[in-house]
Design a protein around this motif. Structure first.
Motif, short mmCIF file in Angstrom:
data_model
loop_
_atom_site.label_atom_id
_atom_site.label_comp_id
_atom_site.label_asym_id
_atom_site.label_seq_id
_atom_site.Cartn_x
_atom_site.Cartn_y
_atom_site.Cartn_z
N ALA A 93 0.63 -1.15 0.17
CA ALA A 93 0.29 0.00 0.36
C ALA A 93 0.58 1.19 -0.08
N PHE A 94 0.53 2.27 -0.70
CA PHE A 94 1.14 3.58 -0.70
C PHE A 94 0.86 3.92 0.82
N GLN A 95 1.93 5.16 0.97
CA GLN A 95 2.02 5.57 1.92
C GLN A 95 0.98 6.89 2.04
N HIS A 96 0.72 7.55 1.15
CA HIS A 96 -0.44 8.94 0.29
C HIS A 96 -1.79 7.78 -0.18
N GLN A 97 -2.98 8.74 0.40
CA GLN A 97 -4.19 8.13 0.70
C GLN A 97 -4.46 8.43 -1.46
N LEU A 142 4.60 18.68 -0.14
CA LEU A 142 4.68 16.93 -0.92
C LEU A 142 3.43 16.50 -0.70
N ASP A 143 2.33 17.41 -0.41
CA ASP A 143 1.04 16.49 0.02
C ASP A 143 0.91 17.29 -1.62
N ALA A 144 0.94 18.33 -1.65
CA ALA A 144 0.14 18.77 -3.35
C ALA A 144 0.64 18.06 -4.20
N LEU A 145 2.87 17.70 -4.37
CA LEU A 145 2.78 17.05 -5.47
C LEU A 145 2.45 15.56 -5.85
N ALA A 146 1.81 14.67 -4.42
CA ALA A 146 1.69 13.17 -4.52
C ALA A 146 0.00 13.31 -4.59
N ARG A 147 -0.36 14.53 -4.28
CA ARG A 147 -2.26 14.54 -5.26
C ARG A 147 -2.20 15.56 -6.46
N ALA A 175 9.46 26.14 8.14
CA ALA A 175 9.56 25.62 7.09
C ALA A 175 9.11 24.08 6.66
N GLY A 176 9.13 23.47 7.75
CA GLY A 176 8.15 22.12 8.23
C GLY A 176 6.50 21.83 7.53
N GLN A 177 5.84 22.86 8.32
CA GLN A 177 5.01 23.06 7.28
C GLN A 177 4.65 22.80 5.86
N ARG A 178 5.64 23.65 5.63
CA ARG A 178 5.41 24.41 4.41
C ARG A 178 6.20 22.84 2.90
N ILE A 179 7.28 22.35 3.61
CA ILE A 179 7.93 21.54 3.05
C ILE A 179 6.13 20.09 3.17
N ALA A 180 5.69 19.71 3.66
CA ALA A 180 4.49 19.28 4.25
C ALA A 180 3.27 19.28 3.41
N ASP A 181 3.65 20.29 3.27
CA ASP A 181 2.24 21.35 2.35
C ASP A 181 3.00 20.96 1.09
N ALA A 239 5.49 3.75 -10.44
CA ALA A 239 6.11 4.55 -11.05
C ALA A 239 5.99 6.13 -9.82
N LEU A 240 4.26 5.56 -9.31
CA LEU A 240 3.67 7.07 -8.63
C LEU A 240 4.80 6.15 -7.38
N ARG A 241 5.10 5.25 -6.98
CA ARG A 241 6.23 5.18 -6.00
C ARG A 241 7.33 6.11 -5.87
N GLU A 242 7.88 6.83 -6.92
CA GLU A 242 8.63 7.46 -6.90
C GLU A 242 8.09 9.10 -5.50
N ILE A 243 7.25 9.30 -5.80
CA ILE A 243 6.31 10.05 -5.37
C ILE A 243 5.32 9.79 -4.13
N ASP A 244 6.24 8.91 -3.63
CA ASP A 244 5.11 8.30 -2.28
C ASP A 244 5.62 9.17 -1.33
N CYS A 245 5.23 9.45 -0.19
CA CYS A 245 4.93 9.43 1.05
C CYS A 245 4.42 10.31 2.33
N GLU A 246 4.45 10.76 3.24
CA GLU A 246 3.84 10.88 4.29
C GLU A 246 3.88 12.28 4.60
N PRO A 247 3.32 12.79 4.37
CA PRO A 247 3.67 14.72 4.61
C PRO A 247 3.38 14.03 6.10
N GLU A 248 1.92 14.22 6.57
CA GLU A 248 1.94 13.98 8.18
C GLU A 248 2.67 13.61 9.24
#
Length: 212
Positions: free
Chosen positions: A2-6, A116-121, A108-114, A33-42
């Motif tokens: 399973a992916f980390q990002h929903q 990563l979330d935007a790139l995964a989506r 900066a951490g909040q901006r990075i999380a946001d 291919a999508l696994r290359e961008i998988d992440c867990e912004p939370e």
């Protein structure tokens, strides 16, 4: 796995038929291919929140320290008082710099999380859109057309047209998977730019030496 990002988990389900078709025609795997961008912004966001909470505590302690220093300034005289207040001023300045660095790091951490979330989506959305555009070719590959009643194609001209159609469908499926890979790759390249938000924040804040 399973992916980390929903959003990527949801995209995987929508890419199932494209994935099967691509496997039949020797194309790349769009899900991999999508696994290359998988992440867990939370996880990143939680870390930033903890840094922010620590900064809040430091701010409270700094306020208490400043009040104590002000009280000493009002009630203590002489050379010893002057020396103490000088060192206390340096320490206060160090605390303020450390507090500012912690606050900057948390932001900066909040901006990075946001980011990563935007790139995964974005990757999930682009992948499913590309798969949708290739849906007809996918169905052709997975369910090759036959003559009425399932009779084999025997007429040379009909067979030629059939083979041409299948070849075009196969090429379209492979191209769709390649387009997904390219879209994900472009988004992955943007992750480095998110990391630039931490530049200058990872060095320890130098303390001002106290006067003996």
């Amino acid at each position: 796995m399973a992916f980390q990002h929903q959003a990527l988990n949801s995209a995987e389900a929508e890419l199932a038929e494209l994935r099967r078709a691509s496997a039949k025609v020797g194309g790349s795997d769009p899900v991999e291919a999508l696994r290359e961008i998988d992440c867990e912004p939370e996880t990143v966001r939680d870390g930033a929140t903890k840094v922010e909470a620590g900064a809040d505590q430091e701010q409270d302690a700094g306020r208490t320290y400043a009040e104590a220093t002000a009280s000493a300034d009002d009630n203590w005289d002489g050379d010893a008082a002057a020396a103490y207040l000088f060192d206390a001023g340096n320490l206060g300045a160090d605390r303020r710099r450390r507090l500012a660095a912690a606050e900057d790091t948390a932001a900066a951490g909040q901006r990075i999380a946001d980011g990563l979330d935007a790139l995964a989506r974005s990757s999930a959305s682009q992948a499913t859109a590309i798969a949708g555009e290739a849906a007809s070719a996918v169905q052709t590959v997975l369910h090759p057309p036959t003559l009425p009643g399932g009779a084999p194609v025997t007429d040379p001209l009909v067979r030629q047209l059939h083979e041409q159609r299948m070849a075009e469908a196969a090429a379209r499926v492979r191209r769709a998977c390649a387009e997904i890979e390219d879209a994900v790759r472009r988004n992955v390249e943007q992750i480095a730019e998110l990391g630039d938000a931490l530049d200058g924040l990872t060095e320890p804040v130098a303390s001002t030496p106290a006067v003996a």
